[in-house]
Design a protein around this motif. Structure first.
Motif, PDB file in Angstrom:
ATOM      1  N   MET A   1     129.988  -4.328  39.806  1.00 56.73           N
ATOM      2  CA  MET A   1     128.684  -3.702  39.864  1.00 56.73           C
ATOM      3  C   MET A   1     128.639  -2.758  41.071  1.00 56.73           C
ATOM      4  O   MET A   1     129.129  -3.085  42.138  1.00 56.73           O
ATOM      5  CB  MET A   1     127.597  -4.763  39.975  1.00 56.73           C
ATOM      6  CG  MET A   1     126.211  -4.179  40.115  1.00 56.73           C
ATOM      7  SD  MET A   1     124.935  -5.392  39.824  1.00 56.73           S
ATOM      8  CE  MET A   1     124.453  -4.923  38.189  1.00 56.73           C
ATOM      9  N   THR A   2     128.046  -1.610  40.882  1.00 52.73           N
ATOM     10  CA  THR A   2     127.950  -0.594  41.929  1.00 52.73           C
ATOM     11  C   THR A   2     126.880  -0.970  42.948  1.00 52.73           C
ATOM     12  O   THR A   2     125.818  -1.482  42.597  1.00 52.73           O
ATOM     13  CB  THR A   2     127.608   0.770  41.306  1.00 52.73           C
ATOM     14  OG1 THR A   2     128.573   1.069  40.298  1.00 52.73           O
ATOM     15  CG2 THR A   2     127.635   1.854  42.344  1.00 52.73           C
ATOM     16  N   ASP A   3     127.186  -0.683  44.193  1.00 48.32           N
ATOM     17  CA  ASP A   3     126.253  -0.916  45.297  1.00 48.32           C
ATOM     18  C   ASP A   3     124.934  -0.189  45.019  1.00 48.32           C
ATOM     19  O   ASP A   3     124.918   0.950  44.553  1.00 48.32           O
ATOM     20  CB  ASP A   3     126.900  -0.394  46.577  1.00 48.32           C
ATOM     21  CG  ASP A   3     126.099  -0.683  47.826  1.00 48.32           C
ATOM     22  OD1 ASP A   3     124.895  -0.957  47.738  1.00 48.32           O
ATOM     23  OD2 ASP A   3     126.703  -0.623  48.905  1.00 48.32           O
ATOM     24  N   LEU A   4     123.825  -0.839  45.317  1.00 43.03           N
ATOM     25  CA  LEU A   4     122.500  -0.265  45.072  1.00 43.03           C
ATOM     26  C   LEU A   4     122.317   1.054  45.814  1.00 43.03           C
ATOM     27  O   LEU A   4     121.724   1.996  45.287  1.00 43.03           O
ATOM     28  CB  LEU A   4     121.408  -1.255  45.482  1.00 43.03           C
ATOM     29  CG  LEU A   4     119.966  -0.810  45.275  1.00 43.03           C
ATOM     30  CD1 LEU A   4     119.701  -0.479  43.813  1.00 43.03           C
ATOM     31  CD2 LEU A   4     119.011  -1.897  45.745  1.00 43.03           C
ATOM     32  N   ARG A   5     122.844   1.160  47.040  1.00 38.33           N
ATOM     33  CA  ARG A   5     122.717   2.406  47.814  1.00 38.33           C
ATOM     34  C   ARG A   5     123.425   3.562  47.108  1.00 38.33           C
ATOM     35  O   ARG A   5     122.919   4.684  47.090  1.00 38.33           O
ATOM     36  CB  ARG A   5     123.294   2.228  49.214  1.00 38.33           C
ATOM     37  CG  ARG A   5     122.481   1.297  50.081  1.00 38.33           C
ATOM     38  CD  ARG A   5     123.194   1.008  51.359  1.00 38.33           C
ATOM     39  NE  ARG A   5     124.423   0.278  51.018  1.00 38.33           N
ATOM     40  CZ  ARG A   5     125.380  -0.039  51.869  1.00 38.33           C
ATOM     41  NH1 ARG A   5     125.287   0.319  53.124  1.00 38.33           N
ATOM     42  NH2 ARG A   5     126.443  -0.716  51.473  1.00 38.33           N
ATOM     43  N   VAL A   6     124.566   3.276  46.521  1.00 43.21           N
ATOM     44  CA  VAL A   6     125.318   4.304  45.800  1.00 43.21           C
ATOM     45  C   VAL A   6     124.532   4.755  44.574  1.00 43.21           C
ATOM     46  O   VAL A   6     124.425   5.948  44.295  1.00 43.21           O
ATOM     47  CB  VAL A   6     126.717   3.790  45.394  1.00 43.21           C
ATOM     48  CG1 VAL A   6     127.435   4.774  44.491  1.00 43.21           C
ATOM     49  CG2 VAL A   6     127.541   3.468  46.638  1.00 43.21           C
ATOM     50  N   ARG A   7     123.963   3.816  43.866  1.00 47.92           N
ATOM     51  CA  ARG A   7     123.173   4.159  42.671  1.00 47.92           C
ATOM     52  C   ARG A   7     121.936   4.960  43.042  1.00 47.92           C
ATOM     53  O   ARG A   7     121.571   5.915  42.345  1.00 47.92           O
ATOM     54  CB  ARG A   7     122.783   2.895  41.906  1.00 47.92           C
ATOM     55  CG  ARG A   7     123.992   2.213  41.285  1.00 47.92           C
ATOM     56  CD  ARG A   7     123.664   1.149  40.275  1.00 47.92           C
ATOM     57  NE  ARG A   7     122.427   0.439  40.485  1.00 47.92           N
ATOM     58  CZ  ARG A   7     122.293  -0.881  40.439  1.00 47.92           C
ATOM     59  NH1 ARG A   7     123.327  -1.646  40.205  1.00 47.92           N
ATOM     60  NH2 ARG A   7     121.111  -1.441  40.619  1.00 47.92           N
ATOM     61  N   ARG A   8     121.268   4.589  44.136  1.00 46.57           N
ATOM     62  CA  ARG A   8     120.084   5.342  44.574  1.00 46.57           C
ATOM     63  C   ARG A   8     120.452   6.769  44.970  1.00 46.57           C
ATOM     64  O   ARG A   8     119.728   7.717  44.652  1.00 46.57           O
ATOM     65  CB  ARG A   8     119.417   4.644  45.752  1.00 46.57           C
ATOM     66  CG  ARG A   8     118.631   3.436  45.361  1.00 46.57           C
ATOM     67  CD  ARG A   8     117.940   2.838  46.564  1.00 46.57           C
ATOM     68  NE  ARG A   8     117.201   1.653  46.182  1.00 46.57           N
ATOM     69  CZ  ARG A   8     116.855   0.710  47.020  1.00 46.57           C
ATOM     70  NH1 ARG A   8     117.162   0.798  48.299  1.00 46.57           N
ATOM     71  NH2 ARG A   8     116.179  -0.340  46.600  1.00 46.57           N
ATOM     72  N   THR A   9     121.554   6.908  45.685  1.00 44.43           N
ATOM     73  CA  THR A   9     122.004   8.241  46.096  1.00 44.43           C
ATOM     74  C   THR A   9     122.352   9.076  44.879  1.00 44.43           C
ATOM     75  O   THR A   9     121.978  10.251  44.786  1.00 44.43           O
ATOM     76  CB  THR A   9     123.215   8.141  47.043  1.00 44.43           C
ATOM     77  OG1 THR A   9     122.825   7.389  48.198  1.00 44.43           O
ATOM     78  CG2 THR A   9     123.709   9.509  47.461  1.00 44.43           C
TER      79      THR A   9
END
Length: 64
Positions: A1-9
């Protein structure tokens, strides 16, 4: 699963890109303008995408 910060960016980049293209047209949009609108550094943009064409291609395929 991708890091939430990466998805937000990534979402911020995509949203900024769409907003700028609709307002100014694809040809006038630059990576610097996308980064500024997304409130990120240009290098952060390049960690996610090669250039605006890569972003456009991935954004288009995500809509399929």
């Amino acid at each position: 699963m991708t890091d939430l910060r990466v998805r937000r960016t990534d979402r911020a980049i995509q949203d900024a890109f769409v907003k700028l293209v609709l307002a100014r047209g694809f040809d006038s949009v630059t990576v610097s303008k996308i980064a500024s609108e997304a409130m990120i550094n240009r290098q952060t943009f390049y960690k996610h995408y090669t250039d605006k064409y890569d972003l456009a291609e991935k954004n288009e395929s995500a809509g399929d």
